[in-house]
Design a protein around this motif. Sequence first.
Motif, mmCIF file in Angstrom:
data_model
loop_
_atom_site.group_PDB
_atom_site.id
_atom_site.type_symbol
_atom_site.label_atom_id
_atom_site.label_comp_id
_atom_site.label_asym_id
_atom_site.label_seq_id
_atom_site.Cartn_x
_atom_site.Cartn_y
_atom_site.Cartn_z
ATOM 1 N N GLN A 328 0.832 -1.200 0.000
ATOM 2 C CA GLN A 328 0.000 0.000 0.000
ATOM 3 C C GLN A 328 0.871 1.256 0.000
ATOM 4 O O GLN A 328 0.606 2.206 -0.741
ATOM 5 C CB GLN A 328 -0.925 -0.009 1.234
ATOM 6 N N LEU A 329 1.930 1.199 0.790
ATOM 7 C CA LEU A 329 2.855 2.332 0.861
ATOM 8 C C LEU A 329 3.482 2.595 -0.514
ATOM 9 O O LEU A 329 3.552 3.740 -0.986
ATOM 10 C CB LEU A 329 3.946 2.046 1.903
ATOM 11 N N ALA A 330 3.926 1.519 -1.171
ATOM 12 C CA ALA A 330 4.535 1.647 -2.495
ATOM 13 C C ALA A 330 3.511 2.237 -3.470
ATOM 14 O O ALA A 330 3.823 3.148 -4.250
ATOM 15 C CB ALA A 330 5.011 0.288 -2.995
ATOM 16 N N HIS A 331 2.316 1.736 -3.409
ATOM 17 C CA HIS A 331 1.252 2.226 -4.282
ATOM 18 C C HIS A 331 1.031 3.723 -4.080
ATOM 19 O O HIS A 331 0.928 4.489 -5.046
ATOM 20 C CB HIS A 331 -0.033 1.435 -4.031
ATOM 21 N N ASP A 332 0.954 4.131 -2.832
ATOM 22 C CA ASP A 332 0.707 5.544 -2.529
ATOM 23 C C ASP A 332 1.882 6.424 -2.976
ATOM 24 O O ASP A 332 1.676 7.518 -3.506
ATOM 25 C CB ASP A 332 0.454 5.738 -1.027
ATOM 26 N N LEU A 333 3.087 5.918 -2.759
ATOM 27 C CA LEU A 333 4.266 6.694 -3.181
ATOM 28 C C LEU A 333 4.281 6.892 -4.690
ATOM 29 O O LEU A 333 4.644 7.954 -5.193
ATOM 30 C CB LEU A 333 5.552 5.970 -2.750
ATOM 31 N N ARG A 334 3.879 5.860 -5.404
ATOM 32 C CA ARG A 334 3.928 5.914 -6.880
ATOM 33 C C ARG A 334 2.926 6.905 -7.477
ATOM 34 O O ARG A 334 2.986 7.219 -8.656
ATOM 35 C CB ARG A 334 3.704 4.515 -7.467
ATOM 36 N N GLN A 335 1.997 7.370 -6.661
ATOM 37 C CA GLN A 335 1.046 8.388 -7.156
ATOM 38 C C GLN A 335 1.644 9.790 -7.061
ATOM 39 O O GLN A 335 1.096 10.734 -7.607
ATOM 40 C CB GLN A 335 -0.262 8.373 -6.338
ATOM 41 N N ILE A 336 2.767 9.895 -6.366
ATOM 42 C CA ILE A 336 3.340 11.218 -6.117
ATOM 43 C C ILE A 336 4.314 11.597 -7.230
ATOM 44 O O ILE A 336 5.100 10.779 -7.689
ATOM 45 C CB ILE A 336 4.058 11.221 -4.743
ATOM 46 N N GLN A 337 4.224 12.864 -7.660
ATOM 47 C CA GLN A 337 5.115 13.361 -8.698
ATOM 48 C C GLN A 337 6.370 13.939 -8.073
ATOM 49 O O GLN A 337 6.314 14.662 -7.090
ATOM 50 C CB GLN A 337 4.418 14.493 -9.478
ATOM 51 N N TYR A 338 7.505 13.592 -8.689
ATOM 52 C CA TYR A 338 8.765 14.239 -8.329
ATOM 53 C C TYR A 338 9.530 14.498 -9.622
ATOM 54 O O TYR A 338 9.705 13.567 -10.425
ATOM 55 C CB TYR A 338 9.581 13.352 -7.380
ATOM 56 N N ASP A 339 9.948 15.748 -9.829
ATOM 57 C CA ASP A 339 10.681 16.131 -11.042
ATOM 58 C C ASP A 339 9.931 15.685 -12.307
ATOM 59 O O ASP A 339 10.516 15.108 -13.229
ATOM 60 C CB ASP A 339 12.099 15.526 -10.997
ATOM 61 N N ASN A 340 8.626 15.932 -12.338
ATOM 62 C CA ASN A 340 7.767 15.619 -13.490
ATOM 63 C C ASN A 340 7.646 14.147 -13.841
ATOM 64 O O ASN A 340 7.303 13.798 -14.967
ATOM 65 C CB ASN A 340 8.235 16.380 -14.736
ATOM 66 N N LYS A 341 7.988 13.287 -12.896
ATOM 67 C CA LYS A 341 7.793 11.854 -13.101
ATOM 68 C C LYS A 341 7.150 11.319 -11.821
ATOM 69 O O LYS A 341 7.113 11.995 -10.810
ATOM 70 C CB LYS A 341 9.140 11.138 -13.286
ATOM 71 N N ARG A 342 6.704 10.067 -11.886
ATOM 72 C CA ARG A 342 6.232 9.457 -10.661
ATOM 73 C C ARG A 342 7.426 8.991 -9.838
ATOM 74 O O ARG A 342 8.460 8.627 -10.387
ATOM 75 C CB ARG A 342 5.376 8.222 -10.981
ATOM 76 N N ILE A 343 7.267 8.995 -8.539
ATOM 77 C CA ILE A 343 8.326 8.488 -7.666
ATOM 78 C C ILE A 343 8.533 7.001 -7.944
ATOM 79 O O ILE A 343 7.577 6.255 -8.136
ATOM 80 C CB ILE A 343 7.956 8.741 -6.187
ATOM 81 N N ILE A 344 9.797 6.597 -8.029
ATOM 82 C CA ILE A 344 10.119 5.203 -8.333
ATOM 83 C C ILE A 344 10.431 4.469 -7.030
ATOM 84 O O ILE A 344 11.284 4.894 -6.247
ATOM 85 C CB ILE A 344 11.314 5.110 -9.300
ATOM 86 N N VAL A 345 9.707 3.376 -6.827
ATOM 87 C CA VAL A 345 9.768 2.656 -5.549
ATOM 88 C C VAL A 345 10.097 1.191 -5.797
ATOM 89 O O VAL A 345 9.632 0.609 -6.778
ATOM 90 C CB VAL A 345 8.389 2.711 -4.841
ATOM 91 N N GLU A 346 10.898 0.631 -4.934
ATOM 92 C CA GLU A 346 11.124 -0.804 -4.995
ATOM 93 C C GLU A 346 10.883 -1.398 -3.605
ATOM 94 O O GLU A 346 11.150 -0.743 -2.600
ATOM 95 C CB GLU A 346 12.553 -1.087 -5.456
ATOM 96 N N ILE A 347 10.342 -2.615 -3.567
ATOM 97 C CA ILE A 347 10.190 -3.322 -2.291
ATOM 98 C C ILE A 347 11.191 -4.469 -2.297
ATOM 99 O O ILE A 347 11.226 -5.250 -3.249
ATOM 100 C CB ILE A 347 8.760 -3.891 -2.121
ATOM 101 N N ASP A 348 12.011 -4.550 -1.278
ATOM 102 C CA ASP A 348 13.033 -5.594 -1.230
ATOM 103 C C ASP A 348 12.544 -6.754 -0.371
ATOM 104 O O ASP A 348 12.593 -6.702 0.854
ATOM 105 C CB ASP A 348 14.333 -5.002 -0.658
ATOM 106 N N THR A 349 12.098 -7.805 -1.021
ATOM 107 C CA THR A 349 11.540 -8.951 -0.282
ATOM 108 C C THR A 349 12.536 -10.112 -0.168
ATOM 109 O O THR A 349 12.158 -11.241 0.129
ATOM 110 C CB THR A 349 10.256 -9.474 -0.973
ATOM 111 N N ARG A 350 13.790 -9.833 -0.454
ATOM 112 C CA ARG A 350 14.788 -10.906 -0.364
ATOM 113 C C ARG A 350 14.868 -11.461 1.056
ATOM 114 O O ARG A 350 14.584 -10.766 2.026
ATOM 115 C CB ARG A 350 16.177 -10.375 -0.777
ATOM 116 N N GLU A 351 15.262 -12.708 1.143
ATOM 117 C CA GLU A 351 15.345 -13.344 2.457
ATOM 118 C C GLU A 351 16.681 -13.036 3.115
ATOM 119 O O GLU A 351 17.565 -13.874 3.217
ATOM 120 C CB GLU A 351 15.130 -14.854 2.321
#
Lengths: 503, 503
Positions: A328-351
Amino acid sequence: MNSLKQNNKTAISPTRKEDYPEWYQQIIKAADLAEVSPVRGCMTIKPWGYAIWENMQRVLDDKLKATGHKNIYFPLLIPASFLEKEAEQVTGFAKECAVVTHCRLVHNDEGKLVPGSPLEEPYIIRPTSETIIGEAFSRWIQSHRDLPLLVNQWANVMRWEMRTRMFLRTSEFLWQEGHTAHATANEAQTEALKIFDLYAQFAEDYMAMPVIKGEKTATERFPGAVNTYTIEAMMQDRKALQAGTSHFLGQNFAKAFNIKFLGTESREEFAYTTSWGVSTRLIGGLIMTHSDDNGLVLPPKLAPVHVVILPIMHKEEQRAEILAYCDQLAHDLRQIQYDNKRIIVEIDTRELTGGEKAWSWVKKGVPFRVEVGQKECQNNAVFVGRRDLEYKERVSQNRQEFLATIATQLDEMQEKLHKRACDFRKQHTLHIDSKADFYDFFTNTEGGFAEAHWDGNPEIEAKIKQDLNVTIRCIPSQETPQPGKCIFSDNKSPQRVIFAKSY
Amino acid sequence: MNSLKQNNKTAISPTRKEDYPEWYQQIIKAADLAEVSPVRGCMTIKPWGYAIWENMQRVLDDKLKATGHKNIYFPLLIPASFLEKEAEQVTGFAKECAVVTHCRLVHNDEGKLVPGSPLEEPYIIRPTSETIIGEAFSRWIQSHRDLPLLVNQWANVMRWEMRTRMFLRTSEFLWQEGHTAHATANEAQTEALKIFDLYAQFAEDYMAMPVIKGEKTATERFPGAVNTYTIEAMMQDRKALQAGTSHFLGQNFAKAFNIKFLGTESREEFAYTTSWGVSTRLIGGLIMTHSDDNGLVLPPKLAPVHVVILPIMHKEEQRAEILAYCDQLAHDLRQIQYDNKRIIVEIDTRELTGGEKAWSWVKKGVPFRVEVGQKECQNNAVFVGRRDLEYKERVSQNRQEFLATIATQLDEMQEKLHKRACDFRKQHTLHIDSKADFYDFFTNTEGGFAEAHWDGNPEIEAKIKQDLNVTIRCIPSQETPQPGKCIFSDNKSPQRVIFAKSY
């Protein structure tokens, strides 16, 4: 949890202070930007490094298109005879070029593959494309209506370098090379300066890398150029990096390649040309401007990922809840504009453990790390680390507040990196007013940029280079140059110039 | 005003019917897409051609990133010894590769530049990068956690072709090459098929070029591949164009380059790899699918300009009013979204007659031309020509109506081009059920795609190629293949395959 901090060690060893050149190689390795390839002097650019290059390309390409330049693609190979036409380029590039002499491999008696059919004429792999583009311009340009002609190409080029270093100097590198032709010297000069400004703005605004704008001395000019404009940046070892150059070529190439046009008064005239380029070397500059002893630090505007989310799960039963919160956090962040693009988010699920995960992203230079564990889920919070602050300065923030301020926080980090680099340069830039102080500065101190008066004599330049391995990086562009006296000859000097060791 | 229509001539001469290969060259020239270069077998891609390539790149790159592929960059040069490792690639590529043998040019006694310092080992310019990427994969992949490894590179490659034709077959060309490694054969197969689908969708949806999806026969496979999946399109001379291929390489390259991983049960296993690519050849396919005897026709989704506005000014006093009207129109059009981007508009203010202007854009294939003269300004109208309709079918439209419908009209044109190409292919695809009919089809008629039964015998394939210069383009992917009897041998055949002449 965090063994590095407990031992008070840095993530990168050696540190900048211990061994700067080796630190640089280790930064590249730790961030997985590139590696040395089995091909002599060439590197393989890995996904993280290439993503930074793509970000640079996108910004520059947009700027170049917005100023009327069109992209084209010229052949990789250049007939050797083309180099004969431009005498200065021969001395510049013939010494270090890859030569294609055959068009087939065959097995020899020992079963090894060896060159087969020889070509009638050898080709070289382009070290730069002035010659082959000059030949085309001579056909494309007939009348003043064909001018200005403004083209650019994104390409690989090759210069057989003896001593190579990833991104900074490799036999093959990637770049853009612009080539333009104009009806008057004034227009061509204006074009060369326009691109010069564009490069400087890109360095300052996107790379957060302050640059000094200036002209090269005759000795340091591009072969065949009337004027070479350069942007010079200071790295953290206080050496200069030439980050981009724009050349006013006058009619030199037009005469060598017969680029003529019928002017308004029906008189045939030679055109005036320019060329200019920046390369993957910029990535080397980016690394050496901002990175610290824990790894790469990326200015947000060029980072392939702005925010990495690190789910911290100690028990299996927490897993679903924490991952849902992260999604949900990633989804919400991706709606935000930064420098005329959407914010790029990664979730690190590695073990991996939380510490291992976090440090791997520290080393990759990602601007914001957000840890999410059971506590954050319960408190509707996020635990945030910012790459330009100390690792231990991580803070808990309310989730909504974090979302509301992240774009501003990215801007702040971008500005802070720029300011920090400006301060560093200022600190290591000195007015030097005697030859003794000059030699002392480059022999007994850590060095930096020396602003000193010079009378324009290339023999003095040569002597300094020989004695100290120091060169004139540029004659800074100034509205009102202050004249003075050359510290080497006592002759008149029109203005101070920048001396430094360089890459 | 329009001399072409008065004389009932076409803008391109010869027409498709008169001389198809020459028509193709003239289309490229008239649209200013590219030109033959002074470098043997290589072309220079000019701004209009390169802009089409950039549009293709953007779409494909987005699709590849969305499916988890990361871009990288490997060296241009490959040590000759690398080719020795993969026996099949040697026979495939060693025969036609550019070989670098020296790293310097020097002047000989006659003052000519000739190769100087010989290299210890020769390099070839990459014809494709399986070998050098294989070497890297063998180091990068250690454990099953390193898999799948999904990378792509946009690069230039070189194959020393004897007979070249712009875009379709040139010694140097631009492409993307994807390379992936997987833990199981099934996963790798799935990847190869996923890309195969992606290519087919790109051809259909963006290029408006219908393709037949299928497998290559053993004879036509990529050297070293277990399976090659191909998309085949029919050009307007009814020949086939192989537009993109995706290869399942099994463990062949993994064994040649020692790409091993520790599996879940701690057993060392060879990985399974794939590779796949599309190139600037697609531009050749685009040209030959849609263009007509008046020039290039571009599907709107890949056109560098969607709408060109042509101010028609007969008197100087009209100038300001007409140009202002055009500027406002361009501004309004640029606010409109088409295919998730803004509509791209150009205003042609060159000092040419209306007819000259209009025809230059017809030849460039721009979807919509909008003429604006005194009458249009007065009536709040636009005079619109659509590239896939006859030139004389231009219509006057209300300005507001034009703005309200342009996105739909672009969609309609895109669909119509696709449908027209589908119809053409259908018309020239035949079931053929006897050897006599087959030889007749490819000898005495205009030809096309022959769907015929074949028993799988490569000797039959070879004979047909020798007799008719016809090859099996693919074994079409079908949910329920219909078996039958081979028309050459009377043996059993699992399904019909596609025979055609090809590029």
